[in-house]
Design a protein around this motif. Structure first.
Motif: not given
Length: 194
Positions: A186, A189-190, A193
């Motif tokens: 997680h 993935w963050e 961004r």
């Protein structure tokens, strides 16, 4: 610090009847509340590990706390503090009282009859407080209930507490690793961004 450690565990060893779960309220009060040697969460973690180890509960917890505070020396001092009261009491009983005298002495029998209900209460209280501290919810309360019933059933192999300690340890390890991987994924993935 070593003297305080010794006398704290000496007091625990001298004034706790019933062993095991009956000792938990006094141990927690001394270690967590009075001295602040462990936090509530640390105490619960050590409690789980100590319950899974062979040997006397009070000695195991004293060794764990002594080791955290003062290493090997602390472990030895805390263990001696825990063991010495029982040793002295048994030695005194062996010198002055015979088994026949204990069995036939009405006063001794009445004292033990009075201690029994208190020990039951001392066992029930930490079970409830540990359950609350372990953050059991209506979704997880079934786990200790089912395991307690299976152990109580007396069926071969299924009633062995060792089985549930091993299964619980393996499951905790797997769940912790899975959660750590999910958190890492997680986080990875963050990051792009942002």
């Amino acid at each position: 610090m070593l003297t305080q450690l010794f006398f704290t565990f000496f007091k625990i060893g001298a004034f706790t009847f019933g062993g095991g779960w009956a000792m938990i309220p006094l141990i927690e009060k001394e270690i967590v509340d009075n001295h602040g040697w462990l936090t509530k969460d640390e105490f619960l973690d050590k409690l789980a590990v100590v319950q899974a180890l062979p040997g006397v509960f009070a000695v195991n917890i004293s060794v764990a706390v002594g080791d955290k505070l003062r290493g090997r020396t602390g472990s030895v001092i805390a263990a001696l503090g825990t063991i010495l009261p029982s040793f002295l009491m048994i030695l005194t009983i062996a010198i002055f009282l015979t088994p026949e005298l204990i069995k036939t002495n009405d006063i001794v029998n009445r004292i033990f009859m009075g201690i029994r209900p208190a020990v039951v209460a001392l066992i029930i209280a930490p079970v409830i407080s540990t359950g609350r501290s372990a953050k059991l919810t209506r979704h997880t309360i079934w786990i200790p209930v089912v395991i307690a019933l299976l152990i109580w059933s007396g069926l071969p192999f299924i009633s062995s507490p060792i089985l549930y300690i091993v299964v619980g340890g393996v499951a905790g390890y797997i769940i912790h690793n899975r959660n750590a991987r999910l958190m890492a994924a997680h986080k990875a993935w963050e990051e792009p961004r942002q």
